[in-house]
Design a protein around this motif. Sequence first.
Motif, PDB file in Angstrom:
ATOM      1  N   LEU A  81       0.942  -1.279   0.062  1.00 57.59           N
ATOM      2  CA  LEU A  81      -0.014  -0.005   0.028  1.00 57.59           C
ATOM      3  C   LEU A  81       0.811   1.200  -0.052  1.00 57.59           C
ATOM      4  N   ALA A  82       0.579   2.097  -1.176  1.00 61.22           N
ATOM      5  CA  ALA A  82       1.370   3.344  -1.115  1.00 61.22           C
ATOM      6  C   ALA A  82       0.506   4.446  -0.501  1.00 61.22           C
ATOM      7  N   THR A  83       0.990   4.973   0.522  1.00 56.13           N
ATOM      8  CA  THR A  83       0.259   5.867   1.344  1.00 56.13           C
ATOM      9  C   THR A  83       1.154   6.969   2.066  1.00 56.13           C
ATOM     10  N   ALA A  84       0.801   8.241   2.343  1.00 57.19           N
ATOM     11  CA  ALA A  84       1.298   9.186   3.148  1.00 57.19           C
ATOM     12  C   ALA A  84       0.451   9.425   4.444  1.00 57.19           C
ATOM     13  N   THR A  85      -1.099   8.692   4.279  1.00 57.01           N
ATOM     14  CA  THR A  85      -2.133   9.245   5.275  1.00 57.01           C
ATOM     15  C   THR A  85      -2.529   7.682   5.698  1.00 57.01           C
ATOM     16  N   PRO A  86      -1.818   7.029   6.468  1.00 58.43           N
ATOM     17  CA  PRO A  86      -1.989   5.760   6.871  1.00 58.43           C
ATOM     18  C   PRO A  86      -3.160   6.034   8.283  1.00 58.43           C
ATOM     19  N   ASP A  87      -3.814   4.749   8.346  1.00 60.98           N
ATOM     20  CA  ASP A  87      -5.080   4.721   9.328  1.00 60.98           C
ATOM     21  C   ASP A  87      -4.328   5.099  10.820  1.00 60.98           C
ATOM     22  N   LEU A  88      -3.162   4.449  11.089  1.00 66.10           N
ATOM     23  CA  LEU A  88      -2.443   4.705  12.512  1.00 66.10           C
ATOM     24  C   LEU A  88      -0.935   4.752  12.224  1.00 66.10           C
ATOM     25  N   THR A  89      -0.360   5.117  13.353  1.00 68.05           N
ATOM     26  CA  THR A  89       1.040   5.143  12.951  1.00 68.05           C
ATOM     27  C   THR A  89       1.595   3.572  12.656  1.00 68.05           C
ATOM     28  N   PHE A  90       1.050   2.799  13.452  1.00 65.14           N
ATOM     29  CA  PHE A  90       1.220   1.306  13.175  1.00 65.14           C
ATOM     30  C   PHE A  90      -0.010   0.572  13.752  1.00 65.14           C
ATOM     31  N   PRO A  91      -0.310  -0.488  13.245  1.00 63.19           N
ATOM     32  CA  PRO A  91       0.411  -1.274  12.095  1.00 63.19           C
ATOM     33  C   PRO A  91       0.143  -0.825  10.753  1.00 63.19           C
ATOM     34  N   ALA A  92       0.835  -1.418   9.843  1.00 67.53           N
ATOM     35  CA  ALA A  92       0.750  -0.880   8.325  1.00 67.53           C
ATOM     36  C   ALA A  92      -0.511  -1.078   7.934  1.00 67.53           C
ATOM     37  N   THR A  93      -1.246   0.142   7.403  1.00 66.26           N
ATOM     38  CA  THR A  93      -2.524   0.088   6.902  1.00 66.26           C
ATOM     39  C   THR A  93      -2.664  -1.402   5.921  1.00 66.26           C
ATOM     40  N   ALA A  94      -1.651  -1.404   5.394  1.00 68.10           N
ATOM     41  CA  ALA A  94      -1.631  -2.763   4.384  1.00 68.10           C
ATOM     42  C   ALA A  94      -2.264  -3.930   5.060  1.00 68.10           C
ATOM     43  N   THR A  95      -1.936  -4.145   6.279  1.00 66.73           N
ATOM     44  CA  THR A  95      -2.321  -5.655   7.063  1.00 66.73           C
ATOM     45  C   THR A  95      -3.707  -5.103   7.373  1.00 66.73           C
ATOM     46  N   ILE A  96      -4.241  -3.874   7.660  1.00 65.04           N
ATOM     47  CA  ILE A  96      -5.692  -3.791   7.969  1.00 65.04           C
ATOM     48  C   ILE A  96      -6.444  -4.144   6.549  1.00 65.04           C
ATOM     49  N   ILE A  97      -5.965  -3.816   5.516  1.00 61.48           N
ATOM     50  CA  ILE A  97      -6.442  -4.170   4.142  1.00 61.48           C
ATOM     51  C   ILE A  97      -6.591  -5.571   4.086  1.00 61.48           C
ATOM     52  N   GLN A  98      -5.235  -6.086   4.377  1.00 63.92           N
ATOM     53  CA  GLN A  98      -5.116  -7.860   4.367  1.00 63.92           C
ATOM     54  C   GLN A  98      -6.561  -8.191   5.111  1.00 63.92           C
ATOM     55  N   ALA A  99      -6.648  -7.909   6.349  1.00 64.00           N
ATOM     56  CA  ALA A  99      -7.642  -8.498   7.169  1.00 64.00           C
ATOM     57  C   ALA A  99      -8.985  -8.321   6.583  1.00 64.00           C
ATOM     58  N   ASN A 100      -9.236  -6.907   6.015  1.00 67.48           N
ATOM     59  CA  ASN A 100     -10.537  -6.520   5.512  1.00 67.48           C
ATOM     60  C   ASN A 100     -10.824  -7.435   4.304  1.00 67.48           C
ATOM     61  N   ILE A 101      -9.805  -7.794   3.551  1.00 72.89           N
ATOM     62  CA  ILE A 101     -10.393  -8.532   2.339  1.00 72.89           C
ATOM     63  C   ILE A 101     -10.199  -9.981   2.631  1.00 72.89           C
TER      64      ILE A 101
END
Length: 325
Positions: A81-101
């Motif tokens: 995930l390319a982003t400069a506006t993550p949901d949280l400082t960590f974890p990576a938002t990519a892992t949030i998307i991973q769980a969401n899908i």
Amino acid sequence: MSRFRSVVAGIGSYLPEKILSNDDLEKMVDTSDEWIRQRTGIKRRHIAAKGETTGDLGTEAAKNALKSAGMEAGDIDLIILATATPDLTFPATATIIQANIGMVRGFAFDLNAVCSGFLYALATADSFIARGQARNALVIGAETFSRILDWEDRTTCVLFGDGAGAVVLTGEPGAPGMGERGIIHSYLRSDGRFTDLLYVDGGPSKTQTVGHLRMSGNQVFRHAITNIAASIAKVLDDAGLTVSDVDWFVPHQANQRILEGISRRLGLPEERVVSTVAEQGNTSAASIPLALDTASRDGRIKKGDLVLMEALGGGFTWGAALVRM
Ligand code: UT7
């Protein structure tokens, strides 16, 4: 070591429902529809709803890209995930998307190269695929810049919007050849001396705040034209191609005048330039995959077309990529 080329198997995007027009902005800061259109080409932009996050936008774009590829979450082994506006400082938002899908395999991480993020993510995913470390990768650009704008600063708040775009890359055996589909070449650059021209004045380590975007617009403008034109020349030259080989120019959507300036320099006819800036504003890392999706869905970009992408963003970071769709 086996060599695979990364072929675009699917494209998807997502824009939040709420639209903020130039007229709406006239009521918020000392600006005018006329100024914004003349200087940037922007007419409106999408803004995430309260509580709607970068991860939410990225999830919808990812689902749409999977659908377009005819794949399921279980087929994917890498998310960048390319982003400069993550949901949280960590974890990576990519892992949030991973769980969401519903993806419970592989690996996922965020990458921050601001507006050039999608090109950086594409090149990174291509490296994993080329070495056979991932077969299918989701490359996402998702941003909620509305959350880091100073809504009292007319020089920046009129420029940006929220959104997400994604592509599914799949590894096909064989190095990328000229006639075959896949990522042909990419060229990335950065130069950290220009931080002061485009940055966010907050962060966990320095201020313990999120901060606001600050930009010296006209200086960034000048760097954008020069650096982007040079990186396009480099990527074409390295690939042994010329501008006349390019079917579609899909640039980062920062400003219609930048798009026109670069197209003019390159001698690219207007009708081969994909522009979404009027309807979406600058969505940072999301703008290239959003534009790709727009022009694929409306039938302009077809399988086999040669697409040239470019971007410049905070850092500065910049680059270009050539992809046979
Ligand atoms: O995605 C990352 C990369 N970002 C970019 O590539 C953005 C690059 N920069 C740009 O797109 C343009 O520089 C801007 C659109 C940001 C600004 O356009 P400009 O033609 O460079 O204008 P400027 O900054 O030189 O400002 C011209 C005037 C100034 O007034 P004075 O000092 O001449 O009296 C500004 O205060 O326009 C004024 N101004 C505005 N007026 C009405 C600046 N913003 C606004 C506004 N409404 N929103």
